[in-house]
Every structure is written in C-alpha cells, then in structure tokens.
Design a protein around this motif. Sequence first.
Motif, PDB file in Angstrom:
ATOM      1  N   SER A   1       0.846  -1.186   0.000  1.00 36.23           N
ATOM      2  CA  SER A   1       0.000   0.000   0.000  1.00 36.23           C
ATOM      3  C   SER A   1       0.880   1.234   0.000  1.00 36.23           C
ATOM      4  CB  SER A   1      -0.932   0.008   1.212  1.00 36.23           C
ATOM      5  OG  SER A   1      -0.191   0.160   2.406  1.00 36.23           O
ATOM      6  N   CYS A   2       0.303   2.342  -0.440  1.00 35.75           N
ATOM      7  CA  CYS A   2       1.009   3.614  -0.379  1.00 35.75           C
ATOM      8  C   CYS A   2       0.020   4.712  -0.044  1.00 35.75           C
ATOM      9  CB  CYS A   2       1.754   3.913  -1.675  1.00 35.75           C
ATOM     10  SG  CYS A   2       0.733   4.078  -3.142  1.00 35.75           S
ATOM     11  N   PHE A   3       0.529   5.759   0.578  1.00 36.28           N
ATOM     12  CA  PHE A   3      -0.289   6.902   0.959  1.00 36.28           C
ATOM     13  C   PHE A   3       0.354   8.152   0.379  1.00 36.28           C
ATOM     14  CE2 PHE A   3      -1.548  10.368   3.839  1.00 36.28           C
ATOM     15  CZ  PHE A   3      -2.920  10.247   3.739  1.00 36.28           C
ATOM     16  N   ILE A   4      -0.451   8.963  -0.297  1.00 38.66           N
ATOM     17  CA  ILE A   4       0.019  10.194  -0.919  1.00 38.66           C
ATOM     18  C   ILE A   4      -0.882  11.325  -0.455  1.00 38.66           C
ATOM     19  CG2 ILE A   4       0.317  11.410  -3.109  1.00 38.66           C
ATOM     20  CD1 ILE A   4       0.808   8.581  -4.345  1.00 38.66           C
ATOM     21  N   ALA A   5      -0.280  12.402   0.059  1.00 38.58           N
ATOM     22  CA  ALA A   5      -1.017  13.597   0.471  1.00 38.58           C
ATOM     23  C   ALA A   5      -0.381  14.801  -0.218  1.00 38.58           C
ATOM     24  CB  ALA A   5      -0.982  13.757   1.989  1.00 38.58           C
ATOM     25  N   HIS A   6      -1.131  15.420  -1.105  1.00 37.48           N
ATOM     26  CA  HIS A   6      -0.660  16.600  -1.833  1.00 37.48           C
ATOM     27  C   HIS A   6      -0.664  17.820  -0.917  1.00 37.48           C
ATOM     28  CE1 HIS A   6      -0.731  15.070  -6.048  1.00 37.48           C
ATOM     29  NE2 HIS A   6      -1.569  14.183  -5.517  1.00 37.48           N
ATOM     30  N   SER A   7       0.331  18.699  -1.086  1.00 37.02           N
ATOM     31  CA  SER A   7       0.366  19.990  -0.404  1.00 37.02           C
ATOM     32  C   SER A   7      -0.029  21.102  -1.354  1.00 37.02           C
ATOM     33  CB  SER A   7       1.772  20.310   0.113  1.00 37.02           C
ATOM     34  OG  SER A   7       2.245  19.318   0.941  1.00 37.02           O
ATOM     35  N   ASN A   8      -0.079  20.786  -2.640  1.00 35.34           N
ATOM     36  CA  ASN A   8      -0.397  21.764  -3.663  1.00 35.34           C
ATOM     37  C   ASN A   8      -0.833  21.009  -4.911  1.00 35.34           C
ATOM     38  OD1 ASN A   8      -0.612  24.175  -5.040  1.00 35.34           O
ATOM     39  ND2 ASN A   8       1.383  24.935  -4.346  1.00 35.34           N
TER      40      ASN A   8
END
Length: 141
Positions: free
Chosen positions: A52-59
């Motif tokens: 699994s992977c988790f990605i959180a954009h800041s922009n």
Amino acid sequence: LHLGGTGAANALDDYEEGTFTPVVSGSSSAGTGTFSTQSGVYTKVGNRVFGSCFIAHSNTHNGSGAYQVSLPFVSTSNAGGAIVSYKFGWLNNGPDFADVAGGQAQMYVRYDGNTNVVDIPFGNTQNTAQMRLVFSFETAS
C-alpha cells in the motif's frame, strides 16, 4: 523457510518486506508537485508483490496525461491492480482504482466515469488531495 513440509517443493526461496517512496508523475509530462506525505510499504513473496502507499498533496500537481504512481518493482505482462481504500479533498472526481501497467513500475490512477474509465486530471489535485492505494501485482524480479 518451509511451508507444510521439509521438501524442496515446499521451500519459500524469496521473501522480502520493505518501504518505498511512491512518486507521482504524468504520462505525457512528469510535472512537479509538493506533498506532505509520500510513503509506501510492500511484501514480496516469490513473484507476487502486495502493498500500500499513501500520498497527500500539499499543492496542485502540474503533470499532464495519465496520473501515475510508481511501484517498488517492475510488473510482468500479467500486471495487477489497486483499489483506493481512502480518498479525501479531491476536486470533482477523485480516484477509484489503479491499473498496474504491464512491464512497468507504474500504476495509472483512474476513476469510474459511469460509462467509461477516465484518467484522473491533475487539476483535481488541490492542496488537500489524499489517497491510499492497496495494490497487488506479479513481478519477474
């Protein structure tokens, strides 16, 4: 390690656990973006990879083409897939699933457009866009 017996046919000769940093890019233009989180974990058993992977954009990311997320290994032509187990903060349509590209170390993130499968537009990745992908695929390495 032997599974269900001591014979060679029951030997597990390839097992690996690890972490990786999933990289987001566009298939036409890689583009750039900023992230508060990019993390991934995997378990490789023989030629099967689960993780699994988790990605959180800041922009907002400015890539173009299909929204791609990298994988820790190159897949075989049999490829695999991923489900989106969590999503938050996407404009319009957020991600629903991903296809693991055959012969590549990439997933193509998509959504269900009711009558067809649609690539995620990079313009939908505002500063709160987050997702967790749970994947499985076959690898030759």
